[in-house]
Design a protein around this motif. Structure first.
Motif, mmCIF file in Angstrom:
data_model
loop_
_atom_site.group_PDB
_atom_site.id
_atom_site.type_symbol
_atom_site.label_atom_id
_atom_site.label_comp_id
_atom_site.label_asym_id
_atom_site.label_seq_id
_atom_site.Cartn_x
_atom_site.Cartn_y
_atom_site.Cartn_z
ATOM 1 N N ASP A 22 0.825 -1.207 0.000
ATOM 2 C CA ASP A 22 0.000 0.000 0.000
ATOM 3 C C ASP A 22 0.861 1.260 0.000
ATOM 4 O O ASP A 22 0.520 2.257 -0.655
ATOM 5 N N PHE A 23 1.958 1.223 0.732
ATOM 6 C CA PHE A 23 2.858 2.378 0.752
ATOM 7 C C PHE A 23 3.470 2.611 -0.627
ATOM 8 O O PHE A 23 3.602 3.755 -1.080
ATOM 9 N N TYR A 24 3.839 1.549 -1.305
ATOM 10 C CA TYR A 24 4.396 1.690 -2.657
ATOM 11 C C TYR A 24 3.345 2.260 -3.618
ATOM 12 O O TYR A 24 3.692 3.062 -4.504
ATOM 13 N N ASP A 25 2.093 1.875 -3.450
ATOM 14 C CA ASP A 25 1.035 2.407 -4.314
ATOM 15 C C ASP A 25 0.791 3.892 -4.058
ATOM 16 O O ASP A 25 0.260 4.587 -4.942
ATOM 17 N N CYS A 26 1.156 4.388 -2.873
ATOM 18 C CA CYS A 26 0.993 5.813 -2.577
ATOM 19 C C CYS A 26 2.067 6.669 -3.235
ATOM 20 O O CYS A 26 1.928 7.903 -3.276
ATOM 21 N N LEU A 27 3.133 6.056 -3.714
ATOM 22 C CA LEU A 27 4.210 6.782 -4.378
ATOM 23 C C LEU A 27 3.874 6.882 -5.864
ATOM 24 O O LEU A 27 3.995 5.916 -6.604
ATOM 25 N N ARG A 30 8.440 8.480 -9.273
ATOM 26 C CA ARG A 30 9.722 7.985 -8.777
ATOM 27 C C ARG A 30 9.511 7.059 -7.581
ATOM 28 O O ARG A 30 10.143 7.182 -6.530
ATOM 29 N N ALA A 31 8.580 6.135 -7.774
ATOM 30 C CA ALA A 31 8.174 5.256 -6.665
ATOM 31 C C ALA A 31 9.307 4.332 -6.247
ATOM 32 O O ALA A 31 9.532 4.122 -5.042
ATOM 33 N N ASP A 32 10.041 3.763 -7.185
ATOM 34 C CA ASP A 32 11.101 2.820 -6.830
ATOM 35 C C ASP A 32 12.196 3.494 -6.012
ATOM 36 O O ASP A 32 12.693 2.939 -5.025
ATOM 37 N N ALA A 33 12.578 4.714 -6.407
ATOM 38 C CA ALA A 33 13.640 5.417 -5.685
ATOM 39 C C ALA A 33 13.195 5.777 -4.275
ATOM 40 O O ALA A 33 13.953 5.617 -3.307
ATOM 41 N N LEU A 34 11.965 6.251 -4.115
ATOM 42 C CA LEU A 34 11.478 6.625 -2.783
ATOM 43 C C LEU A 34 11.287 5.394 -1.904
ATOM 44 O O LEU A 34 11.594 5.431 -0.705
ATOM 45 N N PHE A 35 10.791 4.307 -2.466
ATOM 46 C CA PHE A 35 10.563 3.105 -1.668
ATOM 47 C C PHE A 35 11.887 2.523 -1.173
ATOM 48 O O PHE A 35 12.016 2.171 0.013
ATOM 49 N N GLU A 36 12.873 2.420 -2.045
ATOM 50 C CA GLU A 36 14.151 1.877 -1.618
ATOM 51 C C GLU A 36 14.869 2.822 -0.661
ATOM 52 O O GLU A 36 15.664 2.369 0.175
ATOM 53 N N LEU A 37 14.604 4.114 -0.741
ATOM 54 C CA LEU A 37 15.169 5.045 0.226
ATOM 55 C C LEU A 37 14.621 4.779 1.626
ATOM 56 O O LEU A 37 15.364 4.787 2.620
ATOM 57 N N ALA A 38 13.312 4.521 1.717
ATOM 58 C CA ALA A 38 12.720 4.184 3.009
ATOM 59 C C ALA A 38 13.251 2.848 3.534
ATOM 60 O O ALA A 38 13.455 2.685 4.745
ATOM 61 N N VAL A 39 13.494 1.884 2.642
ATOM 62 C CA VAL A 39 14.054 0.602 3.065
ATOM 63 C C VAL A 39 15.478 0.776 3.574
ATOM 64 O O VAL A 39 15.896 0.164 4.559
ATOM 65 N N ALA A 40 16.260 1.652 2.901
ATOM 66 C CA ALA A 40 17.631 1.898 3.344
ATOM 67 C C ALA A 40 17.673 2.540 4.718
ATOM 68 O O ALA A 40 18.598 2.290 5.498
ATOM 69 N N GLY A 69 16.898 12.867 -6.728
ATOM 70 C CA GLY A 69 15.826 13.096 -7.686
ATOM 71 C C GLY A 69 14.474 12.674 -7.146
ATOM 72 O O GLY A 69 13.459 13.327 -7.401
ATOM 73 N N GLY A 70 14.423 11.581 -6.379
ATOM 74 C CA GLY A 70 13.164 11.161 -5.792
ATOM 75 C C GLY A 70 12.656 12.144 -4.756
ATOM 76 O O GLY A 70 11.455 12.429 -4.690
ATOM 77 N N LEU A 71 13.549 12.692 -3.932
ATOM 78 C CA LEU A 71 13.116 13.657 -2.917
ATOM 79 C C LEU A 71 12.714 14.989 -3.534
ATOM 80 O O LEU A 71 11.769 15.639 -3.061
ATOM 81 N N ASN A 72 13.407 15.417 -4.580
ATOM 82 C CA ASN A 72 13.133 16.734 -5.157
ATOM 83 C C ASN A 72 12.002 16.721 -6.174
ATOM 84 O O ASN A 72 11.266 17.710 -6.283
ATOM 85 N N ARG A 73 11.832 15.623 -6.918
ATOM 86 C CA ARG A 73 10.836 15.597 -7.978
ATOM 87 C C ARG A 73 9.853 14.436 -7.870
ATOM 88 O O ARG A 73 9.029 14.246 -8.766
ATOM 89 N N GLY A 74 9.936 13.657 -6.813
ATOM 90 C CA GLY A 74 8.957 12.593 -6.613
ATOM 91 C C GLY A 74 7.629 13.129 -6.100
ATOM 92 O O GLY A 74 7.497 14.307 -5.745
#
Length: 491
Positions: A22-27, A30-40, A69-74
């Motif tokens: 569900d969290f991934y669907d909210c992105l 640039r969903a992949d970059a933001l999701f992996e950032l949260a995992v990191a 790029g995910g933080l600035n343009r996601g």
């Protein structure tokens, strides 16, 4: 017992995997970059100190350019993420009541002159008279509290306060929206105990209770020790009994001065409880007391007569403090009336549980690195804030699954007593079993960037700090209070 434990683990793993999906669907960008950032954030060793270190984590399979790029343009669908958080299993008090805590935590940016939307944030210093106002982004956080001593809370909402915003108005709207989402998610139904909202000093608790009338909530807030309350308006029979010559009936009853015990009168209820940390705790309650509103400040544009907001005033006094500081009584105001001894005990114990939110703030800042990045825009700060909230939520859902990977000098703890930091140590082992919807990175080549030796011909715009009020009026510095004067009485 083993079958029950396995069933709990399977249910927890299913719940964690569903939330990650569900969290991934909210992105939405640039969903992949933001999701992996949260995992990191969850899987890196030690506290998060910078975003560049997160880009080097094995769980973050993309470069540092994709991270920024995910933080600035996601983009994040904040409304959908808020509804997802409201639908998760939430902690409740011993009587099955939802207890929400509201507080403001600043993201300090004192040296970022090119960052917009900064306000002056109140910070606490060491010692008395060491408080300072520093530029930063203040965030209003709402979280659900657990019963008993714990450092776990369920964060439900975060709102960045604009410069000059009315804290009471913003908090009222935030609480209303959170409660409505909880009702829509089935967390509260007709016949359940009313939701208790706990506030610290700095909030106008009676005004918030008045603005939230009609919702199934009760407001419990801390008051200053120099406040003055009023008793209920006397009836005509009581008035003429005291004033046989007549006259204009009063609008308010007698005064209840917090600093004058001669005005207190007889208590509505008194409880004495032996506690391990504070010794003997004595709580006194007086019923149907209200502040005397005046047609100024927040009530300046109020239509019609000013309301009389009655509630219960509770005075909590303890024998000693664990830190050895100055022991002063705490004054609380509860929006309910006709308090019993059980209501008084529930109120002051719920107020002490509000300090669990401070542990959450420390966890978000010192371990998960909430305020570590030096971002340029407030929109990027909001995205990073919600990524950290999603990471903390995953830790909460992974509590039954985590293994205690303690240090040799640490004491072993029971599985249900593990702190968020200990759960985070073993989250890397849980990540492989939980759902991971992010796609594999695609090969790419970095851009050329700025040519070597060239100068920046577009300098960033500099912004003032909190100089414009929300009404568009010019900012004026409030007058300083003289030292040594008698404390003013606040009604």
């Amino acid at each position: 017992m083993s079958l029950l434990h396995d069933a709990v683990r399977v249910e927890s793993l299913t719940l964690l995997s569903r939330f990650r999906t569900d969290f991934y669907d909210c992105l939405t960008a640039r969903a992949d970059a933001l999701f992996e950032l949260a995992v990191a954030v969850l899987c890196t060793d030690g506290p998060v100190r910078s975003l560049v270190e997160l880009a080097l984590a094995p769980e973050h399979r993309r470069g540092h350019g994709s991270l920024y790029g995910g933080l600035n343009r996601g983009r994040i669908d904040i409304g959908r993420l808020r509804r997802t958080l409201a639908g998760l299993p939430l902690p409740k008090a011993a009587d099955g009541r939802l207890v929400l805590a509201v507080d403001v935590s600043p993201w300090l940016r004192p040296d970022a002159a090119t960052v917009p939307d900064r306000s002056f944030c109140h910070t606490y210093g060491r010692g008395e008279a060491k408080h300072q106002m520093m530029p930063g982004w203040p965030y209003s956080i709402v979280a659900a509290l657990e019963a008993g001593r714990t450092s776990w809370t369920a964060v439900l909402d975060a709102v960045r306060l604009q410069p000059g915003a009315d804290l009471t108005a913003i908090t009222t709207v935030q609480i209303r929206e959170v409660v409505e989402r909880l009702i829509d998610a089935g967390q509260w139904t007709e016949g359940d105990p009313q939701i208790l909202v706990v506030l610290d000093s700095g909030y106008d608790a009676p005004r918030i209770a008045h603005l939230l009338a009609g919702l199934p909530v009760q407001i419990l807030g801390r008051l200053r020790s120099d406040r003055v309350m009023r008793r209920p308006t006397p009836s005509r029979e009581e008035f003429f009994l005291v004033n046989p010559k007549g006259g204009r009936p009063p609008k308010h009853g007698g005064e209840f001065v917090f600093g004058d015990p001669t005005t207190w009168g007889t208590e509505q209820a008194v409880t004495i409880t032996d506690t391990r940390l504070y010794g003997k705790a004595t709580a006194q309650a007086w019923d149907r007391l209200h502040p005397r509103p005046t047609r100024r400040a927040a009530w300046l544009d109020h239509d019609g007569p000013l309301p009389l907001i009655e509630g219960t005033v509770i005075r909590l006094a303890v024998e000693h403090l664990p830190s050895g500081g100055v022991n002063k009584p705490v004054w609380l105001w509860w929006s309910g009336t006709g308090a019993t001894t059980a209501d008084v005990d529930r109120c002051w114990q719920s107020f002490l549980r509000r300090f669990d939110l401070e542990h959450t703030f420390r966890m978000l800042k010192q371990t998960l690195g909430w305020t570590r990045p030096r971002l340029r825009t407030s929109a990027a700060a909001d995205r990073w804030t919600w990524l950290v909230i999603a990471a903390q939520t995953q830790l909460r859902l992974a509590r039954p699954l985590a293994t205690d990977l303690r240090r040799p000098w640490e004491k072993p703890v029971q599985p249900d007593k593990m702190t968020p930091a200990r759960v985070r140590r073993g989250f890397r082992n849980l990540r492989t079993t939980a759902c991971s919807p992010a796609g594999a990175p695609k090969p790419t080549r970095p851009g050329p960037g700025r040519p070597p030796g060239s100068k920046n011909r577009r300098p960033a715009t500099r912004h003032d700090v909190g100089r414009i009020l929300a009404t568009g009026q010019a900012y004026t510095r409030p007058p300083h209070h003289k030292v040594g004067t008698k404390p003013r009485r606040i009604s």
